[in-house]
Scaffold this motif. Sequence first.
Motif, PDB file in Angstrom:
ATOM      1  N   GLU A   1      25.820  64.117 -34.144  1.00 35.23           N
ATOM      2  CA  GLU A   1      26.040  64.906 -32.927  1.00 35.23           C
ATOM      3  C   GLU A   1      25.974  66.402 -33.235  1.00 35.23           C
ATOM      4  O   GLU A   1      25.309  67.166 -32.533  1.00 35.23           O
ATOM      5  CB  GLU A   1      27.405  64.594 -32.318  1.00 35.23           C
ATOM      6  N   HIS A   2      26.669  66.812 -34.288  1.00 34.74           N
ATOM      7  CA  HIS A   2      26.700  68.230 -34.655  1.00 34.74           C
ATOM      8  C   HIS A   2      25.340  68.705 -35.151  1.00 34.74           C
ATOM      9  O   HIS A   2      24.922  69.823 -34.844  1.00 34.74           O
ATOM     10  CB  HIS A   2      27.774  68.493 -35.708  1.00 34.74           C
TER      11      HIS A   2
ATOM     12  N   ALA B   1      26.152  79.628 -41.901  1.00 34.09           N
ATOM     13  CA  ALA B   1      26.871  80.078 -40.704  1.00 34.09           C
ATOM     14  C   ALA B   1      27.456  81.475 -40.929  1.00 34.09           C
ATOM     15  O   ALA B   1      27.390  82.334 -40.037  1.00 34.09           O
ATOM     16  CB  ALA B   1      27.974  79.094 -40.344  1.00 34.09           C
ATOM     17  N   ALA B   2      28.005  81.723 -42.108  1.00 38.55           N
ATOM     18  CA  ALA B   2      28.595  83.033 -42.410  1.00 38.55           C
ATOM     19  C   ALA B   2      27.528  84.119 -42.408  1.00 38.55           C
ATOM     20  O   ALA B   2      27.760  85.226 -41.902  1.00 38.55           O
ATOM     21  CB  ALA B   2      29.317  82.990 -43.756  1.00 38.55           C
ATOM     22  N   GLY B   3      26.360  83.824 -42.957  1.00 37.72           N
ATOM     23  CA  GLY B   3      25.269  84.795 -42.935  1.00 37.72           C
ATOM     24  C   GLY B   3      24.842  85.125 -41.518  1.00 37.72           C
ATOM     25  O   GLY B   3      24.602  86.295 -41.174  1.00 37.72           O
ATOM     26  N   MET B   4      24.763  84.110 -40.677  1.00 31.30           N
ATOM     27  CA  MET B   4      24.393  84.320 -39.277  1.00 31.30           C
ATOM     28  C   MET B   4      25.480  85.116 -38.551  1.00 31.30           C
ATOM     29  O   MET B   4      25.187  85.996 -37.749  1.00 31.30           O
ATOM     30  CB  MET B   4      24.160  82.974 -38.594  1.00 31.30           C
TER      31      MET B   4
ATOM     32  N   HIS C   1      20.340  74.652 -31.063  1.00 30.22           N
ATOM     33  CA  HIS C   1      20.751  76.062 -31.085  1.00 30.22           C
ATOM     34  C   HIS C   1      20.701  76.576 -32.528  1.00 30.22           C
ATOM     35  O   HIS C   1      21.748  76.886 -33.109  1.00 30.22           O
ATOM     36  CB  HIS C   1      22.158  76.224 -30.516  1.00 30.22           C
ATOM     37  N   PRO C   2      19.517  76.703 -33.114  1.00 28.21           N
ATOM     38  CA  PRO C   2      19.423  77.058 -34.534  1.00 28.21           C
ATOM     39  C   PRO C   2      19.903  78.471 -34.871  1.00 28.21           C
ATOM     40  O   PRO C   2      20.194  78.754 -36.032  1.00 28.21           O
ATOM     41  CB  PRO C   2      17.933  76.903 -34.847  1.00 28.21           C
TER      42      PRO C   2
ATOM     43  N   SER D   1      27.327  76.462 -34.212  1.00 24.81           N
ATOM     44  CA  SER D   1      26.824  75.099 -34.399  1.00 24.81           C
ATOM     45  C   SER D   1      26.742  74.760 -35.892  1.00 24.81           C
ATOM     46  O   SER D   1      27.053  73.640 -36.287  1.00 24.81           O
ATOM     47  CB  SER D   1      25.480  74.915 -33.706  1.00 24.81           C
ATOM     48  N   TRP D   2      26.342  75.727 -36.719  1.00 21.51           N
ATOM     49  CA  TRP D   2      26.250  75.465 -38.162  1.00 21.51           C
ATOM     50  C   TRP D   2      27.641  75.353 -38.798  1.00 21.51           C
ATOM     51  O   TRP D   2      27.840  74.603 -39.754  1.00 21.51           O
ATOM     52  CB  TRP D   2      25.406  76.532 -38.846  1.00 21.51           C
ATOM     53  N   TYR D   3      28.603  76.075 -38.254  1.00 16.26           N
ATOM     54  CA  TYR D   3      29.990  75.953 -38.700  1.00 16.26           C
ATOM     55  C   TYR D   3      30.472  74.513 -38.475  1.00 16.26           C
ATOM     56  O   TYR D   3      31.075  73.901 -39.352  1.00 16.26           O
ATOM     57  CB  TYR D   3      30.853  76.952 -37.919  1.00 16.26           C
ATOM     58  N   HIS D   4      30.157  73.982 -37.309  1.00 18.43           N
ATOM     59  CA  HIS D   4      30.550  72.601 -37.000  1.00 18.43           C
ATOM     60  C   HIS D   4      29.802  71.601 -37.885  1.00 18.43           C
ATOM     61  O   HIS D   4      30.374  70.587 -38.303  1.00 18.43           O
ATOM     62  CB  HIS D   4      30.327  72.298 -35.513  1.00 18.43           C
ATOM     63  N   VAL D   5      28.541  71.869 -38.172  1.00 24.44           N
ATOM     64  CA  VAL D   5      27.787  71.000 -39.087  1.00 24.44           C
ATOM     65  C   VAL D   5      28.448  71.004 -40.465  1.00 24.44           C
ATOM     66  O   VAL D   5      28.568  69.950 -41.106  1.00 24.44           O
ATOM     67  CB  VAL D   5      26.305  71.434 -39.191  1.00 24.44           C
TER      68      VAL D   5
END
Length: 154
Positions: A104-105, A142-145, A112-113, A118-122
């Motif tokens: 799901e994640h 996620a931190a870089g984004m 939503h790339p 979303s990447w934090y949840h992944v």
Amino acid sequence: MRNRKGLIGAVVVTALLAIYVWAILGRARGLVSTGEPVGIAIGIGVLLIPLLVIGLIAWEFWLAVTVQKMADELAAADELPVDDLPRSPGGRIDRAAADAAFEEHRARAEEHPDDWRSWYHVAFAYDASGDRKRARAMLRKAAGMYRAERKAPR
């Protein structure tokens, strides 16, 4: 006030490392000051290892500070990952449920790339699935984004 046990532990370990580095620097200076090519080479090598370790620790602290900021922002928006996966009587997460939640994640992140949330949840879905290496990689992504989003002009 938030629980700071992890931070206190990290600071204590870093302080112990600082004492170690201070001792190593003295040894390295002594080796370099011998004037012998082998002593100089070993002294430089002895200096490089603690410097590398210090750099890696600084990088990890930077990541930790960023992840905490991300978590604070998600908490304020009531979007923090929720650990509601079924567990065995021994406390282990049900693997099938973790894999289903991961899918799901992952699908949401692919939709939503450019969204760090979303990447934090992944990352946390990977962690629940037991894949810590990929979880850290996704947290770094996620931190870089997140950092890039904060630097971008509004």
